[in-house]
Design a protein around this motif. Structure first.
Motif, PDB file in Angstrom:
ATOM      1  N   ASP A 147      25.616  60.231 -31.821  1.00 54.17           N
ATOM      2  CA  ASP A 147      26.876  59.916 -31.136  1.00 54.17           C
ATOM      3  C   ASP A 147      26.760  60.027 -29.614  1.00 54.17           C
ATOM      4  O   ASP A 147      27.478  60.780 -28.961  1.00 54.17           O
ATOM      5  N   PHE A 148      25.844  59.246 -29.048  1.00 53.86           N
ATOM      6  CA  PHE A 148      25.614  59.305 -27.607  1.00 53.86           C
ATOM      7  C   PHE A 148      26.802  58.763 -26.816  1.00 53.86           C
ATOM      8  O   PHE A 148      27.360  57.718 -27.148  1.00 53.86           O
ATOM      9  N   LYS A 149      27.156  59.469 -25.759  1.00 50.86           N
ATOM     10  CA  LYS A 149      28.103  58.951 -24.772  1.00 50.86           C
ATOM     11  C   LYS A 149      27.284  58.165 -23.742  1.00 50.86           C
ATOM     12  O   LYS A 149      26.270  58.660 -23.258  1.00 50.86           O
ATOM     13  N   VAL A 150      27.728  56.967 -23.431  1.00 53.82           N
ATOM     14  CA  VAL A 150      26.940  56.090 -22.566  1.00 53.82           C
ATOM     15  C   VAL A 150      27.365  56.224 -21.111  1.00 53.82           C
ATOM     16  O   VAL A 150      28.556  56.132 -20.785  1.00 53.82           O
ATOM     17  N   VAL A 151      26.390  56.453 -20.241  1.00 56.26           N
ATOM     18  CA  VAL A 151      26.602  56.394 -18.796  1.00 56.26           C
ATOM     19  C   VAL A 151      25.694  55.288 -18.277  1.00 56.26           C
ATOM     20  O   VAL A 151      24.464  55.389 -18.361  1.00 56.26           O
ATOM     21  N   GLU A 152      26.295  54.218 -17.776  1.00 51.63           N
ATOM     22  CA  GLU A 152      25.510  53.073 -17.317  1.00 51.63           C
ATOM     23  C   GLU A 152      25.538  52.985 -15.792  1.00 51.63           C
ATOM     24  O   GLU A 152      26.608  52.954 -15.178  1.00 51.63           O
ATOM     25  N   LYS A 172      24.536  44.171 -25.111  1.00 47.29           N
ATOM     26  CA  LYS A 172      25.742  43.369 -24.822  1.00 47.29           C
ATOM     27  C   LYS A 172      26.994  43.968 -25.411  1.00 47.29           C
ATOM     28  O   LYS A 172      28.077  43.821 -24.857  1.00 47.29           O
ATOM     29  N   GLN A 173      26.869  44.646 -26.545  1.00 52.57           N
ATOM     30  CA  GLN A 173      28.075  45.214 -27.165  1.00 52.57           C
ATOM     31  C   GLN A 173      28.349  46.649 -26.721  1.00 52.57           C
ATOM     32  O   GLN A 173      29.096  47.364 -27.335  1.00 52.57           O
ATOM     33  N   GLY A 174      27.706  47.027 -25.617  1.00 48.56           N
ATOM     34  CA  GLY A 174      28.018  48.325 -25.020  1.00 48.56           C
ATOM     35  C   GLY A 174      27.412  49.478 -25.759  1.00 48.56           C
ATOM     36  O   GLY A 174      27.971  50.576 -25.791  1.00 48.56           O
ATOM     37  N   SER A 175      26.236  49.249 -26.365  1.00 48.35           N
ATOM     38  CA  SER A 175      25.471  50.306 -27.012  1.00 48.35           C
ATOM     39  C   SER A 175      26.212  50.998 -28.151  1.00 48.35           C
ATOM     40  O   SER A 175      25.943  52.135 -28.461  1.00 48.35           O
ATOM     41  N   LYS A 176      27.177  50.305 -28.737  1.00 47.94           N
ATOM     42  CA  LYS A 176      27.896  50.793 -29.934  1.00 47.94           C
ATOM     43  C   LYS A 176      28.675  52.076 -29.689  1.00 47.94           C
ATOM     44  O   LYS A 176      29.086  52.724 -30.636  1.00 47.94           O
ATOM     45  N   CYS A 177      28.792  52.507 -28.437  1.00 49.30           N
ATOM     46  CA  CYS A 177      29.415  53.814 -28.198  1.00 49.30           C
ATOM     47  C   CYS A 177      30.678  53.658 -27.360  1.00 49.30           C
ATOM     48  O   CYS A 177      30.728  52.838 -26.470  1.00 49.30           O
TER      49      CYS A 177
END
Length: 420
Positions: A159-164, A415-420
């Motif tokens: 359940d990674f939180k994404v920081v881009e 493209k789908q925002g890394s599912k997170c």
């Protein structure tokens, strides 16, 4: 941005730090590690390959988690390494943070092994994975497609939180930045095609001022050898020094580290030879170019393009391991080097492989597009350029859209925002 990442990690979340090339992922990662270590919290710094591990100052996943040569849970069981040793359990329990760099090169099966170990050892800290799935993919045996870490069931469970990160620091050429964005996503229309054609130029008469990027080691080595021979003067050979900190270290282990970490056993140089720095320091950066102006027994003297001369001594790249020690009467797990290899932090600048150029910013660049063979390899090569005005592409033997290809699963995931 560091505060956002540390805030998420300290709240108990796992974090996926991502973004394209040149956006500062390595810088943020180092700042996060420094923050944790300044508070005396234990951090494991890991990567899938030894070269990536040395850049983050840590170990490979296989070494740290005691996987041996296994590439899957089935092989782990077959090799008698399914159950972790007590020492490994104690180590993982003592950690606050586990960092995995260059996550794009971690396969799905390796991700499963990592998650399995963390569950076995009842890890209660946070995991920070860093990288871009639209860069170099995992290396697998045979010709089958490599599955990425995000294709592992464990990816969703963590359940990674994404920081881009999105701001590119490597260059401020906005048109080139847009071109990189298109190539990163494998998008080549007529405009992108024309822009890429713009960089096809005749090779300069003076090649010493440029760095060639090749897809294959043999091409880079041969070009470096040929160009060095063209420089008059004495040939100096600087032999790497190995210091073993533990008697248990064997020669095969050292040999493997030389190969995996891409350290020159004998660095051959001449005065007036161009070099690239291979590390970051206060007075030079990874990929910066200079020219050898003097060599003595202890130091190399490298003049940069701004005229400043850097006095270089050898630096250590160490193979580390965690050991149990008694500190102030209490047993603790501490990270120690088992051996160190000392070599000057430069490489000949005539040529380098795309793989070895990871993390570099190169000002005068020539890319041999005829050796592009892996997904996203062309993007990685193109994104090394810090000055598009000094970028030359050797005309490809195929269409640009065949070079700018990306793995379809990786593309869909990003493209789908890394599912997170």
């Amino acid at each position: 941005m560091k505060s956002e990442v540390t805030g998420l990690l300290e709240s108990g979340s796992n974090v996926f730090l991502t973004g394209g090339a040149g956006v500062g992922k390595t810088t943020i990662t180092q700042e996060v590690i420094k923050h944790y270590e300044s508070e005396a919290k234990k951090v494991a710094k890991l990567a899938s390959t030894a070269m990536a591990a040395t850049l983050v100052g840590g170990q490979t996943l296989h070494s740290f988690f005691d996987f041996g040569i296994a590439g899957s849970l089935e092989e782990l069981e077959k090799n008698g390494k399914l159950e972790p040793k007590k020492k490994l359990k104690k180590l993982i329990n003592s950690l606050t943070l586990i960092v995995i760099d260059e996550i794009s090169m971690v396969s799905s099966s390796l991700m499963e092994m990592v998650a399995y170990r963390l569950e076995q050892c009842e890890f209660e800290g946070s995991v920070l994975v860093v990288g871009d799935f639209l860069q170099l993919p995992p290396v697998v045996r045979g010709s089958q497609r490599a599955e990425f870490a995000f294709e592992s069931p464990s990816w969703d469970e963590l359940d990674f939180k994404v920081v881009e990160l999105t701001h590119i620091y490597r260059t401020d050429d906005q048109k080139f930045i847009e071109l990189l964005g298109h190539v990163r996503f494998g998008y080549v229309d007529e405009d992108v095609h024309n822009q890429l054609n713009h960089y096809i130029k005749p090779l300069p008469n003076e090649l010493n001022n440029f760095t060639f990027l090749f897809g294959k080691n043999i091409s880079a080595s041969q070009h470096n050898k040929n160009q060095l021979e063209n420089i008059e003067g004495e040939l100096y050979s600087k032999e790497a020094q190995v210091i073993k900190h533990k008697t248990s270290v064997n020669d095969k282990e050292v040999e493997r580290f030389f190969d995996d970490a891409r350290i020159e056993k004998e660095l051959e140089l001449k005065i007036n030879a161009p070099v690239l720095f291979t590390r970051n320091a206060w007075n030079y950066y990874n990929g910066e170019r200079g020219v050898i102006v003097n060599i003595d027994e202890q130091y190399l003297y490298v003049q940069k393009s701004d005229g400043r001369v850097v006095k270089l001594e050898t630096v250590a790249q160490s193979k580390s391991q965690w050991v149990e020690k008694t500190i102030n009467g209490k047993k603790e797990m501490v990270e120690e080097s088992s051996f160190s290899i000392y070599q000057y932090p430069v490489k000949l600048a005539f040529a380098i492989t795309i793989h070895k150029s990871q993390g570099m910013s190169i000002e005068n660049l020539i890319i041999d597009t005829r050796q592009i063979f892996a997904p996203s390899q062309f993007y990685v090569a193109l994104s090394r350029s810090s000055n598009p005005n000094n970028l030359i592409l050797i005309a490809p033997n195929t269409q640009w859209y065949n070079l700018a290809f990306v793995d379809p699963q990786a593309l869909a995931f990003v493209k789908q925002g890394s599912k997170c």
